[in-house]
Motif scaffolding. Structure first.
Motif, short mmCIF file in Angstrom:
data_model
loop_
_atom_site.label_atom_id
_atom_site.label_comp_id
_atom_site.label_asym_id
_atom_site.label_seq_id
_atom_site.Cartn_x
_atom_site.Cartn_y
_atom_site.Cartn_z
N ASP A 1 -2.52 74.14 27.42
CA ASP A 1 -1.46 75.08 27.80
C ASP A 1 -1.64 76.35 26.96
OD1 ASP A 1 1.16 76.46 27.66
OD2 ASP A 1 1.88 74.74 28.82
N TYR A 2 -1.72 77.48 27.61
CA TYR A 2 -2.08 78.72 26.91
C TYR A 2 -1.09 79.10 25.82
CZ TYR A 2 -4.60 83.08 26.35
OH TYR A 2 -5.37 84.10 25.84
N ARG A 3 0.13 78.59 25.92
CA ARG A 3 1.12 78.89 24.89
C ARG A 3 0.72 78.30 23.54
NH1 ARG A 3 6.07 76.87 28.53
NH2 ARG A 3 4.38 75.44 29.10
N ILE A 4 -0.10 77.25 23.56
CA ILE A 4 -0.64 76.70 22.32
C ILE A 4 -1.50 77.75 21.63
CG2 ILE A 4 -2.21 74.96 21.36
CD1 ILE A 4 -1.30 73.10 23.66
N LYS B 1 -9.22 70.25 31.41
CA LYS B 1 -9.48 71.61 31.87
C LYS B 1 -9.25 72.63 30.76
CE LYS B 1 -10.22 74.88 34.93
NZ LYS B 1 -11.55 75.08 35.53
N GLY B 2 -8.35 72.29 29.85
CA GLY B 2 -8.01 73.20 28.76
C GLY B 2 -6.65 72.83 28.21
N MET C 1 -6.90 68.92 34.73
CA MET C 1 -5.69 68.61 33.99
C MET C 1 -5.61 69.47 32.73
SD MET C 1 -4.30 66.28 35.87
CE MET C 1 -3.10 65.36 34.88
N VAL C 2 -4.38 69.72 32.29
CA VAL C 2 -4.15 70.61 31.16
C VAL C 2 -3.41 69.87 30.05
CG1 VAL C 2 -3.07 72.77 30.42
CG2 VAL C 2 -4.02 72.59 32.72
N ASP D 1 -1.42 65.12 29.01
CA ASP D 1 -1.89 66.12 29.96
C ASP D 1 -1.03 66.11 31.22
OD1 ASP D 1 -2.84 63.58 30.71
OD2 ASP D 1 -4.43 64.47 31.92
N ASP D 2 -1.14 67.19 32.00
CA ASP D 2 -0.40 67.29 33.25
C ASP D 2 -1.13 68.28 34.16
OD1 ASP D 2 1.55 66.96 35.18
OD2 ASP D 2 3.19 67.05 33.73
#
Length: 213
Positions: free
Chosen positions: A107-110, A104-105, A49-50, A39-40
């Motif tokens: 990375d939306y690219r996933i 938090k979730g 964190m994402v 995460d980052d």
């Protein structure tokens, strides 16, 4: 978390009998830094964190190199709501990946490039996607032929035909004056089946009218 659920009851028996193979993969095994970081911090300064895209991509790519997958599912609170129809369809698939979100979730690219389907088990937020993944696994595996002792039992469960299940009873037929409906003691299979359908319809209309839409 997974060991306790996958190691007991129907899920354990299905695996022991070779009906299903359930494997948990640790995304930290697909990192390349000393801290095994998955995460980052999010771009834009939002709190939380994402989950990073690299370990997820490496994990999915590794699995896809070994076999084909019918679905790559992401457990998401804003996905389509899991139901019996989806469980039925997935029970006929060969291989499924379930990606469990966390923090938090992700990375939306996933979600844009790696996932084929997003599924929610309800309109609420959990700490992670592990519990939804276990819920789906249980609902799917129990439908596999041989997973439960009486296969007809699964076919008469609630939601199989968009109706709630009818009332069920067992011995004794009379307890404290609380009696089992006479029709169930009659031995007349056709009338019993008709009664059960009527009860299913009445309970659905009363408790879950949305299913009849």
């Amino acid at each position: 978390m997974f060991e306790s659920v996958l190691g007991c009851s129907i899920l354990k028996r299905a695996q022991n009998n070779g009906l299903a193979q359930l494997v948990v993969h640790n995304l930290r095994d697909f990192t390349d830094d000393a801290y095994r970081k998955v995460d980052d911090y999010p771009f834009g300064g939002e709190a939380g964190m994402v989950m990073k895209i690299e370990p997820v991509d490496r994990c999915i790519s590794s699995l896809k190199a070994q076999r084909d997958y019918d679905e790559i599912i992401f457990t998401s609170p804003d996905g389509e709501t899991f139901n019996q129809r989806i469980a039925n369809c997935m029970s006929m698939m060969e291989n499924i990946i379930i990606l469990c979100g966390h923090y938090k979730g992700v990375d939306y690219r996933i979600r844009e490039h790696l996932v084929t389907r997003e599924i929610s088990i309800g309109d609420y937020v959990l700490t992670g996607g592990e519990l939804p993944a276990m819920v789906m696994a249980d609902a799917i595996v129990r439908l596999l032929p041989g997973a439960i002792g009486d296969e007809q039992s699964a076919l008469s469960d609630s939601f199989q035909d968009n109706l709630l299940a009818p009332p069920i009873y067992t011995r004794p037929a009379d307890y404290k004056g609380w009696k089992v409906p006479d029709i169930l003691l009659s031995g007349h299979e056709a009338r019993i089946a008709e009664w059960r359908h009527e009860q299913s319809l009445e309970r659905t209309q009363r408790l879950r009218p949305d299913l009849l839409d």
